[in-house]
Design a protein around this motif. Structure first.
Motif, PDB file in Angstrom:
ATOM      1  N   THR A 140       0.846  -1.188   0.000  1.00 43.06           N
ATOM      2  CA  THR A 140       0.000   0.000   0.000  1.00 43.06           C
ATOM      3  C   THR A 140       0.881   1.238   0.000  1.00 43.06           C
ATOM      4  OG1 THR A 140      -1.684   1.232   1.231  1.00 43.06           O
ATOM      5  CG2 THR A 140      -0.153  -0.093   2.529  1.00 43.06           C
ATOM      6  N   THR A 141       0.332   2.321  -0.547  1.00 40.63           N
ATOM      7  CA  THR A 141       1.057   3.588  -0.510  1.00 40.63           C
ATOM      8  C   THR A 141       0.868   4.301   0.825  1.00 40.63           C
ATOM      9  OG1 THR A 141      -0.835   4.704  -1.524  1.00 40.63           O
ATOM     10  CG2 THR A 141       0.890   3.898  -3.004  1.00 40.63           C
ATOM     11  N   GLY A 142      -0.043   3.782   1.669  1.00 39.29           N
ATOM     12  CA  GLY A 142      -0.258   4.347   2.993  1.00 39.29           C
ATOM     13  C   GLY A 142       0.506   3.570   4.043  1.00 39.29           C
TER      14      GLY A 142
ATOM     15  N   SER B 215      -0.975  -9.052  15.390  1.00 42.45           N
ATOM     16  CA  SER B 215      -1.448  -9.060  16.771  1.00 42.45           C
ATOM     17  C   SER B 215      -2.580  -8.063  16.932  1.00 42.45           C
ATOM     18  CB  SER B 215      -0.304  -8.696  17.728  1.00 42.45           C
ATOM     19  OG  SER B 215      -0.785  -8.449  19.030  1.00 42.45           O
ATOM     20  N   LEU B 216      -3.691  -8.498  17.546  1.00 40.49           N
ATOM     21  CA  LEU B 216      -4.777  -7.579  17.838  1.00 40.49           C
ATOM     22  C   LEU B 216      -4.413  -6.634  18.974  1.00 40.49           C
ATOM     23  CD1 LEU B 216      -7.894  -9.944  17.649  1.00 40.49           C
ATOM     24  CD2 LEU B 216      -7.099  -8.329  15.917  1.00 40.49           C
ATOM     25  N   SER B 217      -3.415  -6.999  19.758  1.00 41.64           N
ATOM     26  CA  SER B 217      -3.003  -6.178  20.900  1.00 41.64           C
ATOM     27  C   SER B 217      -1.922  -5.164  20.551  1.00 41.64           C
ATOM     28  CB  SER B 217      -2.495  -7.070  22.038  1.00 41.64           C
ATOM     29  OG  SER B 217      -3.496  -7.965  22.459  1.00 41.64           O
ATOM     30  N   THR B 218      -1.077  -5.522  19.581  1.00 40.94           N
ATOM     31  CA  THR B 218       0.073  -4.676  19.240  1.00 40.94           C
ATOM     32  C   THR B 218       0.042  -4.363  17.751  1.00 40.94           C
ATOM     33  OG1 THR B 218       1.335  -5.841  20.955  1.00 40.94           O
ATOM     34  CG2 THR B 218       2.565  -4.418  19.442  1.00 40.94           C
ATOM     35  N   PRO B 219      -0.635  -3.291  17.350  1.00 43.81           N
ATOM     36  CA  PRO B 219      -0.704  -2.955  15.929  1.00 43.81           C
ATOM     37  C   PRO B 219       0.649  -2.515  15.385  1.00 43.81           C
ATOM     38  CG  PRO B 219      -1.668  -1.206  17.260  1.00 43.81           C
ATOM     39  CD  PRO B 219      -1.368  -2.340  18.200  1.00 43.81           C
ATOM     40  N   ALA B 220       0.819  -2.681  14.075  1.00 47.56           N
ATOM     41  CA  ALA B 220       2.070  -2.303  13.421  1.00 47.56           C
ATOM     42  C   ALA B 220       1.758  -1.671  12.071  1.00 47.56           C
ATOM     43  CB  ALA B 220       2.968  -3.519  13.232  1.00 47.56           C
ATOM     44  N   PRO B 221       2.485  -0.622  11.689  1.00 48.60           N
ATOM     45  CA  PRO B 221       2.224   0.042  10.416  1.00 48.60           C
ATOM     46  C   PRO B 221       2.751  -0.771   9.240  1.00 48.60           C
ATOM     47  CG  PRO B 221       4.132   1.014  11.467  1.00 48.60           C
ATOM     48  CD  PRO B 221       3.583   0.022  12.439  1.00 48.60           C
ATOM     49  N   PHE B 222       2.266  -0.450   8.056  1.00 43.57           N
ATOM     50  CA  PHE B 222       2.851  -0.931   6.818  1.00 43.57           C
ATOM     51  C   PHE B 222       3.983   0.011   6.420  1.00 43.57           C
ATOM     52  CE2 PHE B 222      -1.302  -2.892   6.668  1.00 43.57           C
ATOM     53  CZ  PHE B 222      -1.102  -4.100   6.005  1.00 43.57           C
ATOM     54  N   VAL B 223       4.975  -0.526   5.750  1.00 41.93           N
ATOM     55  CA  VAL B 223       5.996   0.300   5.114  1.00 41.93           C
ATOM     56  C   VAL B 223       5.508   0.585   3.699  1.00 41.93           C
ATOM     57  CG1 VAL B 223       8.371   0.450   4.322  1.00 41.93           C
ATOM     58  CG2 VAL B 223       7.839  -0.725   6.484  1.00 41.93           C
ATOM     59  N   PRO B 224       5.271   1.843   3.351  1.00 40.91           N
ATOM     60  CA  PRO B 224       4.718   2.142   2.023  1.00 40.91           C
ATOM     61  C   PRO B 224       5.512   1.472   0.907  1.00 40.91           C
ATOM     62  CG  PRO B 224       4.714   4.115   3.368  1.00 40.91           C
ATOM     63  CD  PRO B 224       5.463   3.071   4.152  1.00 40.91           C
TER      64      PRO B 224
ATOM     65  N   LYS C 105      -3.267  -3.227  10.323  1.00 43.52           N
ATOM     66  CA  LYS C 105      -2.312  -2.985  11.407  1.00 43.52           C
ATOM     67  C   LYS C 105      -2.367  -4.074  12.475  1.00 43.52           C
ATOM     68  CE  LYS C 105      -5.362   0.177  14.021  1.00 43.52           C
ATOM     69  NZ  LYS C 105      -5.476   1.571  14.518  1.00 43.52           N
ATOM     70  N   PHE C 106      -3.458  -4.870  12.463  1.00 44.89           N
ATOM     71  CA  PHE C 106      -3.587  -5.966  13.426  1.00 44.89           C
ATOM     72  C   PHE C 106      -3.191  -7.315  12.821  1.00 44.89           C
ATOM     73  CE2 PHE C 106      -7.006  -3.071  15.216  1.00 44.89           C
ATOM     74  CZ  PHE C 106      -6.270  -2.707  16.346  1.00 44.89           C
TER      75      PHE C 106
ATOM     76  N   VAL D 100      -3.831   5.721   7.388  1.00 46.02           N
ATOM     77  CA  VAL D 100      -2.658   6.256   8.076  1.00 46.02           C
ATOM     78  C   VAL D 100      -2.588   5.526   9.415  1.00 46.02           C
ATOM     79  CG1 VAL D 100      -1.601   8.289   9.125  1.00 46.02           C
ATOM     80  CG2 VAL D 100      -2.884   8.507   6.979  1.00 46.02           C
ATOM     81  N   PHE D 101      -1.422   5.053   9.791  1.00 45.17           N
ATOM     82  CA  PHE D 101      -1.278   4.304  11.030  1.00 45.17           C
ATOM     83  C   PHE D 101      -1.518   5.217  12.226  1.00 45.17           C
ATOM     84  CE2 PHE D 101       1.384   2.623  14.531  1.00 45.17           C
ATOM     85  CZ  PHE D 101       0.759   1.392  14.687  1.00 45.17           C
ATOM     86  N   MET D 102      -2.617   4.959  12.953  1.00 46.40           N
ATOM     87  CA  MET D 102      -2.987   5.808  14.080  1.00 46.40           C
ATOM     88  C   MET D 102      -4.144   5.156  14.822  1.00 46.40           C
ATOM     89  SD  MET D 102      -5.150   8.837  12.121  1.00 46.40           S
ATOM     90  CE  MET D 102      -5.220   9.770  13.625  1.00 46.40           C
ATOM     91  N   ASP D 103      -4.539   5.740  15.944  1.00 50.11           N
ATOM     92  CA  ASP D 103      -5.763   5.348  16.622  1.00 50.11           C
ATOM     93  C   ASP D 103      -6.923   5.934  15.819  1.00 50.11           C
ATOM     94  OD1 ASP D 103      -7.980   5.024  18.225  1.00 50.11           O
ATOM     95  OD2 ASP D 103      -7.122   5.984  20.004  1.00 50.11           O
ATOM     96  N   ILE D 104      -7.641   5.090  15.117  1.00 50.42           N
ATOM     97  CA  ILE D 104      -8.695   5.558  14.227  1.00 50.42           C
ATOM     98  C   ILE D 104      -9.769   6.317  14.986  1.00 50.42           C
ATOM     99  CG2 ILE D 104     -10.563   4.744  12.709  1.00 50.42           C
ATOM    100  CD1 ILE D 104      -8.687   2.545  11.766  1.00 50.42           C
ATOM    101  N   ASN D 105     -10.003   5.935  16.229  1.00 50.42           N
ATOM    102  CA  ASN D 105     -11.050   6.594  16.999  1.00 50.42           C
ATOM    103  C   ASN D 105     -10.692   8.025  17.393  1.00 50.42           C
ATOM    104  OD1 ASN D 105     -12.430   4.156  16.834  1.00 50.42           O
ATOM    105  ND2 ASN D 105     -11.636   3.432  18.795  1.00 50.42           N
ATOM    106  N   GLN D 106      -9.422   8.395  17.189  1.00 52.12           N
ATOM    107  CA  GLN D 106      -8.974   9.763  17.447  1.00 52.12           C
ATOM    108  C   GLN D 106      -8.779  10.559  16.158  1.00 52.12           C
ATOM    109  OE1 GLN D 106      -8.688  11.040  20.537  1.00 52.12           O
ATOM    110  NE2 GLN D 106      -9.346   9.073  21.390  1.00 52.12           N
ATOM    111  N   ALA D 107      -9.044   9.940  15.007  1.00 46.43           N
ATOM    112  CA  ALA D 107      -8.773  10.573  13.715  1.00 46.43           C
ATOM    113  C   ALA D 107      -9.663  11.795  13.479  1.00 46.43           C
ATOM    114  CB  ALA D 107      -8.975   9.569  12.590  1.00 46.43           C
ATOM    115  N   LYS D 108      -9.099  12.798  12.814  1.00 41.52           N
ATOM    116  CA  LYS D 108      -9.831  13.966  12.351  1.00 41.52           C
ATOM    117  C   LYS D 108     -10.084  13.825  10.856  1.00 41.52           C
ATOM    118  CE  LYS D 108      -9.464  15.603  16.495  1.00 41.52           C
ATOM    119  NZ  LYS D 108     -10.628  15.487  17.401  1.00 41.52           N
ATOM    120  N   ALA D 109     -10.954  14.659  10.326  1.00 38.50           N
ATOM    121  CA  ALA D 109     -11.312  14.555   8.910  1.00 38.50           C
ATOM    122  C   ALA D 109     -10.093  14.650   8.008  1.00 38.50           C
ATOM    123  CB  ALA D 109     -12.333  15.633   8.556  1.00 38.50           C
TER     124      ALA D 109
END
Length: 629
Positions: free
Chosen positions: A486-488, A543-552, A539-540, A593-602
């Motif tokens: 992914t590019t993200g 692990s569902l407990s320890t998310p990890a980003p993708f390398v674009p 990102k899961f 974008v690797f982040m807490d989605i529930n905290q994401a802004k528009a």
């Protein structure tokens, strides 16, 4: 608002999770219940002094003794009042006619019971508390045996969905009188696969619509349901898209504590792990009949997990499984003969109720004679027949893999060395709908819905076989293994297994039921029936407990296990796989974008390009269990 009107107003969510039965349920009527049963309403004290409201219906015929059949529910034991009788008792008509002592109880902190309600209250072994739902079950049974005349010293428990969870917890109570339990569509894990999340992805309209109604505080015992939430439209796709980021739902949930707790726990942390029932399923003494539906949009996962966990951690338990072609609770709430335009050829629900569920409780609670149930009674969709097996998944199923191939092909042979890859765009602002119809929530028909509308979009990849030369049966879990990029830095991966009907297909069992499909001259010609679809939030992946980003841009393996199926693709049909990254509003949008989605802004939501590889070094595929006739 009266209780009945309030319950009807909330039916869109409450029924889906095991609430009052919808109008199509056959009932004997209040007069029949009143004529043959005497009602008592009592407050049963628990070991910590909290009293639970309980309605008891005992047969008027006192010439013999009866077993106790208990249901514990957060959805109300209505109708309230010593002279108010329900339309029916028990799971189905044979139970009421045969005669049991039927007991319904408002669980701790709900409706007319005292105490504090805790969603999926953790077991004492996890929480360290003095009480839990298993101790409440034990104390209830103990009181009933001592205070209800005419009982035969045996008890059973059953329930669907949330009451199914209380049944699954009840089987852990250890009460010696509890001889048989049927957890039906039980909740087991609200983060991994039941109801509100699938592999960490939030099942948005289902979770929100339920909690914004059910999750409101109840300061004191009441017979009234909370006021229903109204969206102001029937278009869920538009409503949730206008709403914006997932966290913006909080504007409607200031008084809904559990919704806000869900958003505050975006990974599989201690909050969710404490609500995972599987580690507690050990040393189970009662006989267990676990029931689920292949097309249950809410708790298919829970039914399969209870059965599998019993086999793994409580092997001495007399454990049986039933899986039918049902939506959530369809075995009690419908004939089970169709879902949307997909037909199953028979009244599967009545057969189950009379030939499986009723004999199960009769044998264990009344010591009735009869053959033991098979280990697994499972309906084979596509072929539309019941199968009785000595194990589930069937021991005879052989492992195989369906490989993605160039030019949209799908085959059981690995792709060539230069098989290449397919890329597709993903735009959170224009997500792929999960169903073609307009709906504010999660219509049960989505589990078998036609997928042609999705396959025509540029952000959905499609792979399919040639028309089959013979019937092909898959049995057991599906195991996607994708090699992707992914590019993200985050992405969701949705895999859908689809049965493609021939263009000239006409189903002789097709019946009109008032649905939109009735207006189509040949509704099943070319139909692309969803058999199973699931997501892995990227990102899961490890692990569902320890998310990890993708390398674009970096090739990454994403593999997981999807819920089981038992489906025959008939001769002349095709097997199809669709892959996409959005499934809206069924699943909340990923900002990519690797982040807490529930905290994401528009501004955090970004377009991305995703790639799925299918060459010899990166052979993306779907693992299946193939069962020969």
């Amino acid at each position: 608002m009266s209780l009945i009107r309030a319950l009807r107003a909330a039916l869109v969510t409450v029924t889906l999770l095991g609430g009052p039965p919808p109008p199509e349920k056959a009932v004997l009527g209040q007069a029949a219940v009143r004529a043959h049963y005497t009602k008592r309403e009592v407050q049963i004290p628990m070991r910590d002094g909290v009293k639970l409201f309980t309605a008891i219906y005992a047969p008027k015929d006192t010439s013999r003794t009866y077993p106790i059949l208990l249901q514990r529910t957060p959805y109300s034991v209505h109708p309230y009042g010593a002279d108010a009788y329900p339309e029916h008792l028990g799971p189905s008509e044979p139970f009421q006619t045969e005669g049991f002592i039927f007991v319904y109880q408002d669980v701790r902190g709900r409706m007319m019971s005292e105490g504090e309600f805790v969603n999926m209250r953790p077991q004492r072994a996890v929480s360290g508390a003095a009480v839990d739902e298993s101790t409440d079950t034990y104390d209830t049974l103990d009181w009933l045996l001592r205070h209800v005349d005419g009982n035969n010293g045996r008890a059973g428990q059953w329930g669907i969905s949330y009451p199914g969870f209380y049944s699954a917890v009840g089987m852990l109570s250890g009460h010696p009188a509890l001889k048989a339990v049927s957890p039906e569509a039980p909740i087991v894990d609200w983060f991994a696969g039941d109801d509100f999340h699938r592999n960490g992805a939030l099942w948005l309209p289902h979770a929100f619509n339920f909690m914004v109604n059910f999750g409101k505080p109840r300061p004191k015992p009441t017979a009234e349901w909370s006021k229903a939430f109204h969206h102001g439209t029937s278009d869920g796709y538009a409503w949730f898209l206008r709403l914006g980021p997932t966290g913006d739902t909080r504007q409607y949930t200031k008084d809904v504590a559990f919704w806000n707790e869900m958003l505050d726990h975006p990974t599989y942390d201690a909050f969710w792990q404490a609500r995972n029932l599987r580690p507690q399923i050990k040393g189970v003494k009662p006989a267990i009949l676990t029931v689920g539906g292949w097309f249950d949009a809410e708790n298919l996962y829970g039914a399969l997990q209870v059965f599998q966990t019993l086999g793994r951690q409580s092997p001495a338990t007399d454990s049986r499984l039933v899986m039918g072609p049902w939506f959530h609770g369809g075995w009690e709430r419908s004939k089970g003969d169709h879902l949307g335009p997909v037909q199953f050829g028979a009244d599967t629900s009545t057969w189950f109720q009379t030939e499986v569920l009723f004999p199960f409780f009769m044998q264990h609670l009344k010591e009735a004679k009869g053959p033991a149930l098979p280990k697994a009674t499972v309906f084979e969709t596509g072929a539309n027949r019941w199968r009785q097996l000595d194990a589930w998944p069937p021991k005879q199923a052989r492992d195989a893999r369906l490989y993605l191939e160039p030019a949209g092909r799908l085959a059981f042979t690995p792709p060539p060395a230069d098989g290449g890859a397919d890329a597709f765009p993903s735009d959170p602002a224009k997500p792929v709908p999960f169903v073609e119809q307009v709906a504010i929530g999660m219509p049960r028909e989505y589990m078998t819905a036609d997928q042609r509308f999705a396959g025509r979009r540029p952000d959905v990849l499609v792979y399919q076989t040639e028309p089959l030369a013979e019937d092909l049966t898959f049995a057991g879990p599906l195991r996607p293994e994708l090699f992707v990029a992914t590019t993200g830095t985050d992405a969701d991966w949705v895999v859908k297994l689809i049965d493609v009907y021939p263009d000239d297909f006409r189903n002789p069992d097709f019946r009109e039921d008032g649905s939109p499909w009735d207006r189509t001259p040949n509704p099943m010609g070319g139909y692309q029936q969803l058999v199973r679809g699931e997501v892995m939030r990227g990102k899961f992946r490890d692990s569902l407990s320890t998310p990890a980003p993708f390398v674009p841009g970096q090739s990454t393996r994403v593999a997981w296990s999807m819920n089981d199926i038992f489906h025959t693709f008939k001769k002349g049909h095709r097997v199809m796989i669709q892959i996409q990254s959005t499934w809206f509003p069924l699943m909340d949008r990923n900002p990519q974008v690797f982040m807490d989605i529930n905290q994401a802004k528009a501004a955090d939501y970004q377009k991305a390009t995703h790639t799925v590889f299918h060459d010899a070094a990166r052979p993306s595929s779907l693992g299946v269990g193939v069962l020969k006739p």
